[in-house]
Scaffold this motif. Structure first.
Motif, mmCIF file in Angstrom:
data_model
loop_
_atom_site.group_PDB
_atom_site.id
_atom_site.type_symbol
_atom_site.label_atom_id
_atom_site.label_comp_id
_atom_site.label_asym_id
_atom_site.label_seq_id
_atom_site.Cartn_x
_atom_site.Cartn_y
_atom_site.Cartn_z
ATOM 1 N N CYS A 44 91.938 62.731 4.607
ATOM 2 C CA CYS A 44 93.087 62.021 5.055
ATOM 3 C C CYS A 44 93.383 61.062 3.858
ATOM 4 N N LEU A 45 92.409 60.426 3.325
ATOM 5 C CA LEU A 45 92.712 59.411 2.123
ATOM 6 C C LEU A 45 93.340 60.205 1.203
ATOM 7 N N GLY A 46 92.778 61.396 0.741
ATOM 8 C CA GLY A 46 93.149 62.109 -0.623
ATOM 9 C C GLY A 46 94.596 62.815 -0.303
ATOM 10 N N ILE A 47 94.980 62.995 0.987
ATOM 11 C CA ILE A 47 96.414 63.489 1.392
ATOM 12 C C ILE A 47 97.352 62.212 1.371
ATOM 13 N N GLY A 48 96.791 61.055 1.685
ATOM 14 C CA GLY A 48 97.612 59.716 1.436
ATOM 15 C C GLY A 48 97.800 59.411 0.214
ATOM 16 N N LEU A 49 96.882 59.531 -0.565
ATOM 17 C CA LEU A 49 96.894 59.090 -2.120
ATOM 18 C C LEU A 49 98.005 60.094 -2.633
ATOM 19 N N ILE A 50 97.846 61.392 -2.205
ATOM 20 C CA ILE A 50 98.976 62.013 -3.222
ATOM 21 C C ILE A 50 100.265 61.756 -2.838
ATOM 22 N N GLY A 51 100.394 61.517 -1.463
ATOM 23 C CA GLY A 51 101.955 61.065 -0.936
ATOM 24 C C GLY A 51 102.291 59.857 -1.604
ATOM 25 N N GLY A 52 101.380 58.858 -1.654
ATOM 26 C CA GLY A 52 101.576 57.633 -2.286
ATOM 27 C C GLY A 52 101.841 57.583 -3.746
ATOM 28 N N SER A 53 101.158 58.667 -4.469
ATOM 29 C CA SER A 53 101.042 58.814 -5.915
ATOM 30 C C SER A 53 102.758 59.232 -6.364
ATOM 31 N N MET A 54 103.413 59.812 -5.612
ATOM 32 C CA MET A 54 104.632 60.347 -5.725
ATOM 33 C C MET A 54 105.755 59.371 -6.058
ATOM 34 N N LEU A 55 105.285 58.116 -5.369
ATOM 35 C CA LEU A 55 106.166 56.854 -5.720
ATOM 36 C C LEU A 55 105.445 55.723 -6.552
ATOM 37 N N TYR A 81 88.581 72.209 -8.114
ATOM 38 C CA TYR A 81 88.133 71.163 -7.191
ATOM 39 C C TYR A 81 89.444 70.915 -6.051
ATOM 40 N N PRO A 82 89.097 70.789 -4.807
ATOM 41 C CA PRO A 82 90.286 70.724 -3.745
ATOM 42 C C PRO A 82 91.192 69.636 -4.268
ATOM 43 N N PHE A 83 92.324 70.286 -4.112
ATOM 44 C CA PHE A 83 93.659 69.497 -4.466
ATOM 45 C C PHE A 83 93.678 68.051 -3.957
ATOM 46 N N SER A 84 93.199 67.814 -2.492
ATOM 47 C CA SER A 84 93.131 66.598 -2.011
ATOM 48 C C SER A 84 92.342 65.505 -2.851
ATOM 49 N N SER A 85 91.480 65.874 -3.727
ATOM 50 C CA SER A 85 90.744 65.161 -4.415
ATOM 51 C C SER A 85 91.364 64.757 -5.827
ATOM 52 N N TRP A 86 92.554 65.358 -6.214
ATOM 53 C CA TRP A 86 92.961 64.983 -7.757
ATOM 54 C C TRP A 86 94.405 65.320 -7.746
ATOM 55 N N GLY A 87 95.070 65.653 -6.652
ATOM 56 C CA GLY A 87 96.460 66.089 -6.644
ATOM 57 C C GLY A 87 97.264 64.950 -7.059
ATOM 58 N N LEU A 115 99.161 49.158 -6.141
ATOM 59 C CA LEU A 115 98.899 50.469 -5.624
ATOM 60 C C LEU A 115 97.829 51.263 -6.565
ATOM 61 N N LEU A 116 97.799 50.990 -7.560
ATOM 62 C CA LEU A 116 96.852 51.761 -8.704
ATOM 63 C C LEU A 116 95.629 51.124 -8.423
ATOM 64 N N THR A 117 95.333 49.925 -8.163
ATOM 65 C CA THR A 117 94.197 49.330 -7.866
ATOM 66 C C THR A 117 93.569 49.826 -6.692
ATOM 67 N N ALA A 118 94.168 49.680 -5.548
ATOM 68 C CA ALA A 118 93.740 50.395 -4.380
ATOM 69 C C ALA A 118 93.852 51.924 -4.280
ATOM 70 N N GLY A 119 94.504 52.551 -5.164
ATOM 71 C CA GLY A 119 94.124 54.094 -5.076
ATOM 72 C C GLY A 119 93.086 54.516 -5.930
ATOM 73 N N SER A 120 92.656 53.756 -7.144
ATOM 74 C CA SER A 120 91.680 54.137 -7.743
ATOM 75 C C SER A 120 90.186 53.899 -7.125
ATOM 76 N N ALA A 121 90.271 52.699 -6.299
ATOM 77 C CA ALA A 121 89.326 52.378 -5.458
ATOM 78 C C ALA A 121 88.923 53.286 -4.505
ATOM 79 N N ALA A 122 89.992 53.779 -3.478
ATOM 80 C CA ALA A 122 89.857 54.815 -2.571
ATOM 81 C C ALA A 122 89.282 56.335 -3.252
ATOM 82 N N ARG A 123 89.664 56.574 -4.431
ATOM 83 C CA ARG A 123 89.282 57.755 -5.206
ATOM 84 C C ARG A 123 87.933 57.614 -5.257
ATOM 85 N N ILE A 124 87.183 56.675 -5.478
ATOM 86 C CA ILE A 124 85.843 56.664 -5.710
ATOM 87 C C ILE A 124 85.148 57.415 -4.378
ATOM 88 N N PHE A 125 85.548 56.760 -3.366
ATOM 89 C CA PHE A 125 85.011 57.446 -2.083
ATOM 90 C C PHE A 125 85.321 58.973 -2.168
#
Length: 224
Positions: A16-27, A69-75, A163-173
């Protein structure tokens, strides 16, 4: 899906986090792009910092893509690549070099095509991914130094940095859960720290700006 199982719950949260991050990364960098175009200026944006960040994104994108790797982990890297490349081109354009901006974009496109072609040895891609750790740190610290030298964050977007700070922190998980790749995990740990430095500067100079403005007004009144 068994949510009472800890491993299953972690995997679900990670997806869910991965999908959310991909969606957020669009903007995520759109506010930065808009801030530059509206001001018709790239003042305060360090081109070397943007270039190094772009190199890191390309290395990560190609490494994950070729590894399967799964697209949700790096999309999110796909959208960050496009937006960061555009920011770099805008910096060149507003610094009076539109031809260099076009050449810059063409070079980026060619580089990504080669690295993702499958013809580049995995050892090379791994080395590029490992080099991301110092590259990400240096890139962010160059921007931090520019902010410090100017005592201002210039056209740096608070929304984007947050957003970048929050996103990189979530990407650790998500990286721990979906890839287990220690190099990628270490990269996001460093990115989170470096982004936090820029976030701290935004808060500092934001709070200092009103005081600086009042001081200038007082000085102007004294001259009058």
């Amino acid at each position: 899906m068994n949510f009472t199982n800890v491993d299953c719950l972690k995997a679900s949260i990670s997806k869910c986090l991965g999908i959310g991050l991909i969606g957020g990364s669009m903007l995520v960098k759109v506010p930065q792009i808009l801030k530059i175009t509206r001001a018709s200026s790239a003042e305060g944006i360090n081109f070397t910092s943007s270039l190094l960040e772009l190199i890191a994104i390309i290395a990560s994108f190609s490494y994950n893509f070729v590894n399967g790797y799964p697209f949700s982990s790096w999309g999110d890297n796909a959208f960050l690549l496009l937006q960061t490349a555009l920011i770099g081109a805008l910096v060149l354009h507003y610094n009076g070099s539109s031809q260099r901006a076009l050449l810059f974009l063409a070079t980026i496109a060619a580089t990504v095509a080669v690295l993702c072609s499958g013809n580049v040895p995995m050892q090379v891609l791994l080395a590029l991914q490992a080099s991301n750790i110092p590259i990400v740190f240096i890139a962010k610290m160059l921007q931090a130094w520019s902010n410090y030298s100017a005592s201002s964050t210039g056209q740096l977007s608070a929304v984007t940095v947050t957003l970048l700070t929050a996103g990189s922190a979530a990407r650790i998980f998500t990286s721990i859960q979906e890839t287990g790749d220690r190099v990628i995990i270490a990269t996001y740990c460093v990115a989170t720290f470096a982004n936090s430095v820029l976030f701290g500067q935004l808060l500092w100079y934001w709070s200092a700006a009103p005081q600086h403005s009042k001081a200038k007004q007082r000085a102007s009144k004294k001259r009058d």
